[in-house]
Every structure is written in structure tokens, then in C-alpha cells.
Design a protein around this motif. Structure first.
Motif, short mmCIF file in Angstrom:
data_model
loop_
_atom_site.label_atom_id
_atom_site.label_comp_id
_atom_site.label_asym_id
_atom_site.label_seq_id
_atom_site.Cartn_x
_atom_site.Cartn_y
_atom_site.Cartn_z
N UNK A 281 0.86 -1.13 0.09
CA UNK A 281 -0.09 0.05 -0.10
C UNK A 281 0.87 1.39 -0.24
N UNK A 282 1.95 1.10 0.91
CA UNK A 282 2.97 2.26 0.72
C UNK A 282 3.43 2.42 -0.45
N UNK A 283 3.90 1.46 -1.35
CA UNK A 283 4.35 1.59 -2.74
C UNK A 283 3.04 2.23 -3.73
N UNK A 284 1.95 1.91 -3.51
CA UNK A 284 0.94 2.37 -4.31
C UNK A 284 0.80 3.65 -3.91
N UNK A 285 1.08 4.15 -2.74
CA UNK A 285 1.03 5.69 -2.45
C UNK A 285 1.93 6.29 -3.43
N UNK A 286 3.34 5.93 -3.45
CA UNK A 286 4.27 6.38 -4.35
C UNK A 286 3.70 6.49 -5.80
#
Length: 170
Positions: free
Chosen positions: A15-20
Motif C-alpha cells: 500500500x505504501x508503494x501504491x502511494x508512491x
């Protein structure tokens, strides 16, 4: 329980990667819109600051802790005998869990206040930010749990990292 927590932290890392990715797409769309039509996307800076940045920093924290990938400087640690290394890992894990717990508690108070008042920020347009405030205590709390879990495992001579642990713990 360890495997379930590792899977949950891995999901939060994604999810953090999706935020990026979302932040990148939003900023690129803003720049293109500004250059081609002279009409930037309103609120891009605020959404990037209050949502994307919070998500990409806070959600992966527990994963980073579980994988022992945080920044560390081992000037003397590698010279310690194994028993002292284990004691140092336990002590630092407990200390990190305590500090992260305090941060989770404090940001939880801030999140509750933000929810109560319906916090917004004014920029090029009004942006509701109270939902993003909820991510901070979640990230700090899960990282505190991960630190405590790592301390317990270190006391047992085990590691949570999926890669080879250079300290010799398994």
C-alpha cells in the motif's frame, strides 16, 4: 501469529508503494495539465503532503522493522560476543517499542482531535485531512509491535528477517 503479522506488514508495504505510484501519477498529471492547458490540478501539493507522503512513510514502518532494514551503524556490535549481541538486540528492541508506543499514543490523541473537529487545510482549495491523521498512530503502533516482537525473538536467538542475518541469528 508471526507469519500472519509478516503478511500484514507486507501488505502495508505494498500500500505504501501504491502511494508512491499514485503520488507520481498525480504530480505528472498536474504538471502536464499546467503546461498544456495552463490549468494545474487544484490541491495536488496538499494531497501529496497530507496523504501520499504519510502513507508512503508510515505504512511500511512495521515491515522495515520486521525485516531489520532500518538504518543502523554497527561500529562495535560486530565485535561483541554473541550473548552481548543478543542482549543489545533485546534492549534496543524494547527501547524502540517504548518510544514508538509513545509516538503512537501521542499521534493517536492528535488523530482523535482532528476527527472531532473535522480537520481541513486551506491551499489552492480546502482539503479534508483528518483521515490521514489516523495513519500515524497505526504506523507507529504496528512498528512498536514489530520492535517488541523482534526483541522477544532476539531473546530466543531467532530473527524475523527473511534474508540471512549477518549477526548469526537464525
Amino acid at each position: 501469529m508471526l507469519r500472519m503479522f509478516q503478511k500484514a506488514t507486507g501488505g502495508l508495504m505494498l500500500l505504501g508503494g501504491l502511494g508512491v505510484v499514485l503520488m507520481m501519477l498525480n504530480i505528472v498529471a498536474d504538471v502536464v495539465s499546467k503546461l498544456i492547458w495552463n490549468a494545474p490540478i487544484q490541491g495536488t501539493v496538499e494531497v501529496s503532503s497530507y496523504y501520499y507522503m504519510i502513507v508512503l512513510v508510515m505504512l511500511p514502518m512495521a515491515f522495515v522493522e520486521m525485516e531489520d532494514e532500518q538504518i543502523s551503524v554497527d561500529l562495535l556490535f560486530d565485535r561483541f560476543p554473541p550473548a552481548l549481541q543478543r542482549a543489545a538486540l533485546v534492549a534496543t528492541g524494547i527501547a524502540a517499542a517504548a518510544i514508538l508506543s509513545i509516538m503512537a499514543w501521542r499521534t493517536g490523541l492528535d488523530a482523535r482531535r482532528a476527527l472531532r473537529v473535522g480537520e481541513v487545510v486551506m491551499g489552492s482549495r480546502e482539503i479534508t485531512v483528518w483521515p490521514a491523521r489516523m495513519v500515524l498512530p497505526l504506523g507507529f503502533g504496528l512498528a512498536a509491535f514489530a520492535s517488541l516482537l523482534r526483541a522477544i525473538l532476539a531473546a530466543r536467538g531467532m530473527s524475523t528477517a527473511r534474508h540471512h542475518d549477518p549477526r548469526g541469528a537464525s
